[in-house]
Design a protein around this motif. Sequence first.
Motif, PDB file in Angstrom:
ATOM      1  N   SER A  82       2.777  -3.752  11.905  1.00 48.30           N
ATOM      2  CA  SER A  82       2.334  -2.364  11.829  1.00 48.30           C
ATOM      3  C   SER A  82       2.145  -1.960  10.364  1.00 48.30           C
ATOM      4  CB  SER A  82       3.357  -1.436  12.491  1.00 48.30           C
ATOM      5  OG  SER A  82       4.609  -1.500  11.819  1.00 48.30           O
ATOM      6  N   SER A  83       1.318  -0.949  10.152  1.00 48.31           N
ATOM      7  CA  SER A  83       1.110  -0.415   8.810  1.00 48.31           C
ATOM      8  C   SER A  83       0.956   1.096   8.905  1.00 48.31           C
ATOM      9  CB  SER A  83      -0.117  -1.025   8.141  1.00 48.31           C
ATOM     10  OG  SER A  83       0.120  -2.368   7.759  1.00 48.31           O
ATOM     11  N   LEU A  84       1.477   1.796   7.885  1.00 44.95           N
ATOM     12  CA  LEU A  84       1.410   3.251   7.852  1.00 44.95           C
ATOM     13  C   LEU A  84       0.578   3.704   6.660  1.00 44.95           C
ATOM     14  CD1 LEU A  84       5.141   4.139   8.638  1.00 44.95           C
ATOM     15  CD2 LEU A  84       3.300   3.552  10.218  1.00 44.95           C
ATOM     16  N   ASN A  85       0.064   4.931   6.735  1.00 41.82           N
ATOM     17  CA  ASN A  85      -0.711   5.477   5.638  1.00 41.82           C
ATOM     18  C   ASN A  85      -0.679   7.006   5.700  1.00 41.82           C
ATOM     19  OD1 ASN A  85      -3.263   6.558   7.110  1.00 41.82           O
ATOM     20  ND2 ASN A  85      -3.047   4.459   7.880  1.00 41.82           N
TER      21      ASN A  85
ATOM     22  N   THR B 226      -0.267   5.619  11.812  1.00 40.23           N
ATOM     23  CA  THR B 226      -0.212   4.175  12.037  1.00 40.23           C
ATOM     24  C   THR B 226      -1.629   3.618  12.104  1.00 40.23           C
ATOM     25  OG1 THR B 226      -0.162   4.498  14.441  1.00 40.23           O
ATOM     26  CG2 THR B 226       1.951   4.252  13.334  1.00 40.23           C
ATOM     27  N   ASN B 227      -1.720   2.284  12.009  1.00 40.10           N
ATOM     28  CA  ASN B 227      -3.025   1.630  12.135  1.00 40.10           C
ATOM     29  C   ASN B 227      -3.202   1.132  13.568  1.00 40.10           C
ATOM     30  OD1 ASN B 227      -1.255  -0.491  12.250  1.00 40.10           O
ATOM     31  ND2 ASN B 227      -2.183  -1.663  10.596  1.00 40.10           N
TER      32      ASN B 227
ATOM     33  N   SER C 277      -1.710   6.539  15.897  1.00 36.63           N
ATOM     34  CA  SER C 277      -1.113   7.853  16.150  1.00 36.63           C
ATOM     35  C   SER C 277      -0.497   8.367  14.857  1.00 36.63           C
ATOM     36  CB  SER C 277      -0.048   7.765  17.252  1.00 36.63           C
ATOM     37  OG  SER C 277       0.988   6.873  16.888  1.00 36.63           O
ATOM     38  N   SER C 278       0.049   9.578  14.898  1.00 31.75           N
ATOM     39  CA  SER C 278       0.648  10.177  13.715  1.00 31.75           C
ATOM     40  C   SER C 278       1.909  10.927  14.102  1.00 31.75           C
ATOM     41  CB  SER C 278      -0.343  11.114  13.022  1.00 31.75           C
ATOM     42  OG  SER C 278      -0.698  12.184  13.891  1.00 31.75           O
TER      43      SER C 278
END
Length: 229
Positions: free
Chosen positions: A72-75, A94-95, A134-135
């Motif tokens: 997973s990766s967040l931004n 999330t990606n 999602s956020s």
Amino acid sequence: MRKIRYSRVAKFKKRSGILSIGIFNLMIWYIFIFTSINLVSETNASLNDIEEVTGSLTVNIPHSTEEDWDKSSLNFDGATTTGTCGKISTTINTNDNPMLFSIWVFDVYKMKSGNTPDGESLDSGTVPFMKANSSTIISSENIVENGIYKFRIRRPLGHPGKSDPDGYSYFWSDPIEVNDCKTTNQTIETFNDDRGNQVVPSTQEDSDTETNSLIPTPNTEIKKDEDDE
């Protein structure tokens, strides 16, 4: 003479029959003993015939510790931020991969300039698990003075992001301005943004000063209308 001969023959036959039965029984006994010995020998051989084998077994475990990366990766792309005295918050995304087991840790810092903190972390926590694309909102309620604040996210071990000397990699949120904290001794704080431009956060006391300037003080002379005398 014939009678005597017949009796001898009968006696001989009787003895021969008894002998035959004895030999037959003896043979059966020997066969039983021989078979039993072979069975016991083969059983012992089977029980004692143990071969020691040395080797290794590889097991594919999806993850060994909660620090591993689950892809997973967040931004903070398009993040919405809010900042007031007492609380700041921001959205984080999330990606295409969901958060399965990786732990993403955040810290809150008051900033001096760019991504340079002005002191130690004011607050910390973990990002809630999210589905793909999602956020969610992360926040801190440890804000007691005016200034510029940022969230710093620590990626889990194994993430391909550029690592710091501690082995982890980090990224920062957009700056969040807080200007409504009331202070006894007002200090003008400046903040250099990512482009090096100096920013002076506005304060609530500035507007209070303008409002107070319109209110008469005890030393203010009030001119009475001559018609009232």
